[in-house]
Design a protein around this motif. Sequence first.
Motif, PDB file in Angstrom:
ATOM      1  N   GLN A   3       0.856  -1.195   0.000  1.00 26.70           N
ATOM      2  CA  GLN A   3       0.000   0.000   0.000  1.00 26.70           C
ATOM      3  C   GLN A   3       0.886   1.237   0.000  1.00 26.70           C
ATOM      4  N   LEU A   4       0.476   2.225  -0.775  1.00 28.80           N
ATOM      5  CA  LEU A   4       1.229   3.474  -0.895  1.00 28.80           C
ATOM      6  C   LEU A   4       0.341   4.642  -0.505  1.00 28.80           C
ATOM      7  N   ALA A  23       4.709   6.947   1.429  1.00 29.68           N
ATOM      8  CA  ALA A  23       4.976   5.989   2.498  1.00 29.68           C
ATOM      9  C   ALA A  23       4.359   4.644   2.144  1.00 29.68           C
ATOM     10  N   ALA A  24       5.134   3.596   2.316  1.00 34.03           N
ATOM     11  CA  ALA A  24       4.681   2.256   1.953  1.00 34.03           C
ATOM     12  C   ALA A  24       4.432   1.408   3.192  1.00 34.03           C
ATOM     13  N   SER A  25       3.485   0.488   3.053  1.00 35.10           N
ATOM     14  CA  SER A  25       3.227  -0.503   4.084  1.00 35.10           C
ATOM     15  C   SER A  25       2.834  -1.811   3.417  1.00 35.10           C
ATOM     16  N   GLY A  26       2.908  -2.882   4.168  1.00 33.37           N
ATOM     17  CA  GLY A  26       2.522  -4.182   3.634  1.00 33.37           C
ATOM     18  C   GLY A  26       3.651  -4.954   3.000  1.00 33.37           C
ATOM     19  N   ASP A  27       4.738  -4.287   2.710  1.00 32.19           N
ATOM     20  CA  ASP A  27       5.908  -4.936   2.122  1.00 32.19           C
ATOM     21  C   ASP A  27       7.057  -3.946   2.237  1.00 32.19           C
ATOM     22  N   THR A  28       8.274  -4.433   2.060  1.00 31.91           N
ATOM     23  CA  THR A  28       9.424  -3.549   2.114  1.00 31.91           C
ATOM     24  C   THR A  28       9.689  -2.947   0.743  1.00 31.91           C
ATOM     25  N   ASN A  74      14.914   3.664   2.602  1.00 27.79           N
ATOM     26  CA  ASN A  74      14.335   2.334   2.747  1.00 27.79           C
ATOM     27  C   ASN A  74      14.095   1.965   4.206  1.00 27.79           C
ATOM     28  N   ALA A  75      14.877   2.523   5.113  1.00 22.74           N
ATOM     29  CA  ALA A  75      14.663   2.238   6.534  1.00 22.74           C
ATOM     30  C   ALA A  75      13.302   2.762   6.996  1.00 22.74           C
ATOM     31  N   LYS A  76      12.860   3.862   6.380  1.00 21.68           N
ATOM     32  CA  LYS A  76      11.551   4.436   6.703  1.00 21.68           C
ATOM     33  C   LYS A  76      10.483   3.990   5.721  1.00 21.68           C
TER      34      LYS A  76
END
Length: 126
Positions: A3-4, A23-28, A74-76
């Motif tokens: 998700q973006l 910001a991304a979630s659900g995967d790296t 990528n850390a965030k």
Amino acid sequence: QLQLVESGGGLVQPGGSLTLSCAASGDTLDYYTIGWFRQAPGKEREGVSCISRGSISTMYSDSVKGRFTISRDNAKNTVYLQMNSLKPDDTAIYYCAADRMVTARSMWIRTSHDYWGQGTQVTVSS
């Protein structure tokens, strides 16, 4: 499922600056090339910039080259678009998109993308 979510849009005067975040979630995001796109009213969507996995390469449209800078943390799990010297022609909804395991060049020439955010409005006006 990735998700973006974009943020950071708003109203700014010509010559001003904004920084957009994706910001991304659900995967790296480590596995994804990320692109920024925009669509102005009555116009087709156009590519603005993209950045490869590991920030190895970046691409910019001619209309924003020298004014916009794409970066990623990528850390965030976040990608940024620093926009300087904004012009009224930059007014649009800005979207980020993600393609898994492709180069920046490949993303730049693709006509469809794996994941999209919902967009954030940028308005440049005095």
